[in-house]
Enzyme design. Structure first.
Site, PDB file in Angstrom:
ATOM      1  CG  ASN A  56      -0.295  -0.225   2.573  1.00  0.00           C
ATOM      2  OD1 ASN A  56       0.513  -0.801   2.334  1.00  0.00           O
ATOM      3  ND2 ASN A  56      -1.258   0.277   3.427  1.00  0.00           N
ATOM      4  CD  GLU A  69      -5.769  -5.308  -1.283  1.00  0.00           C
ATOM      5  OE1 GLU A  69      -4.779  -4.890  -1.174  1.00  0.00           O
ATOM      6  OE2 GLU A  69      -6.726  -5.927  -0.414  1.00  0.00           O
TER       7      GLU A  69
HETATM    8  N1  THU Z   1      -5.474  -1.582   2.621  1.00  0.00           N
HETATM    9  C1  THU Z   1      -4.596  -2.082   1.666  1.00  0.00           C
HETATM   10  O1  THU Z   1      -3.481  -1.807   1.005  1.00  0.00           O
HETATM   11  N2  THU Z   1      -5.336  -3.666   1.257  1.00  0.00           N
HETATM   12  C2  THU Z   1      -6.525  -4.130   2.178  1.00  0.00           C
HETATM   13  O2  THU Z   1      -6.803  -4.880   1.609  1.00  0.00           O
HETATM   14  C3  THU Z   1      -7.087  -3.129   2.984  1.00  0.00           C
HETATM   15  C4  THU Z   1      -6.641  -2.543   3.484  1.00  0.00           C
HETATM   16  C5  THU Z   1      -5.130  -0.123   3.026  1.00  0.00           C
HETATM   17  C6  THU Z   1      -5.197   1.019   2.403  1.00  0.00           C
HETATM   18  C7  THU Z   1      -4.273   2.140   3.526  1.00  0.00           C
HETATM   19  O3  THU Z   1      -3.445   2.206   3.331  1.00  0.00           O
HETATM   20  C8  THU Z   1      -4.354   1.094   4.929  1.00  0.00           C
HETATM   21  O4  THU Z   1      -4.863  -0.090   4.394  1.00  0.00           O
HETATM   22  C9  THU Z   1      -6.360   1.832   5.460  1.00  0.00           C
HETATM   23  O5  THU Z   1      -6.661   1.212   5.341  1.00  0.00           O
END
Ligand code: THU
Length: 138
Positions: A56, A69
């Protein structure tokens, strides 16, 4: 896409599963998450057996944040891999990293009904995308 007659779509087995989990975990180390502190890594398995990973990437303008993802899927698609068989999402951040709605729809674009693994570093859950995103808009 035209494929040779011997082409068999790469599917999950225990070895591939372990590799996907390891790659997702490794990708989480690169997470840029100064706002949430929730580090996530994802690894996708392409139909022809390659693995792409991503983390992320948050932004001061919160809504521009990219989930792990979509980063992994974009890396695969931009490298020419437009068919995904499985995805693994990893976060040891304290809650199970189920893909958000946007990522489910983004995954649907490049797959039929892939396996979706989610792990918090302890438990590993296995789902199908059709279970997580019924009545998918295509
Ligand atoms: N996030 C993801 O990268 N994937 C997920 O499946 C859930 C949420 C990230 C987005 C943000 O940077 C952090 O987790 C909190 O929501």
């Amino acid at each position: 896409m035209r494929r040779p007659p011997f082409f068999k779509e790469m599917k999950m087995n225990e070895e591939v599963k372990d590799k996907l989990i390891a790659e997702a975990k490794k990708a989480a180390e690169n997470a840029y998450c100064p706002y949430s502190g929730y580090a996530v890594g994802a690894a996708v398995l392409t139909a022809d057996g390659k693995i792409y990973s991503g983390c992320n990437i948050e932004n001061a303008s919160y809504s521009l944040t990219l989930c792990a993802e979509r980063v992994a899927l974009a890396k695969a698609a931009s490298d020419g891999a437009k068919k995904i068989s499985a995805i693994c999402v990893y976060s040891a951040g304290g809650k199970m990293p189920y893909p958000c709605g946007a990522c489910r729809q983004f995954l649907a674009e490049f797959s039929d009904d892939p396996d979706v693994l989610a792990t918090d570093g302890k438990a590993v859950e296995e789902h199908k995308l059709s279970e997580l995103l019924p009545h998918t808009f295509r």
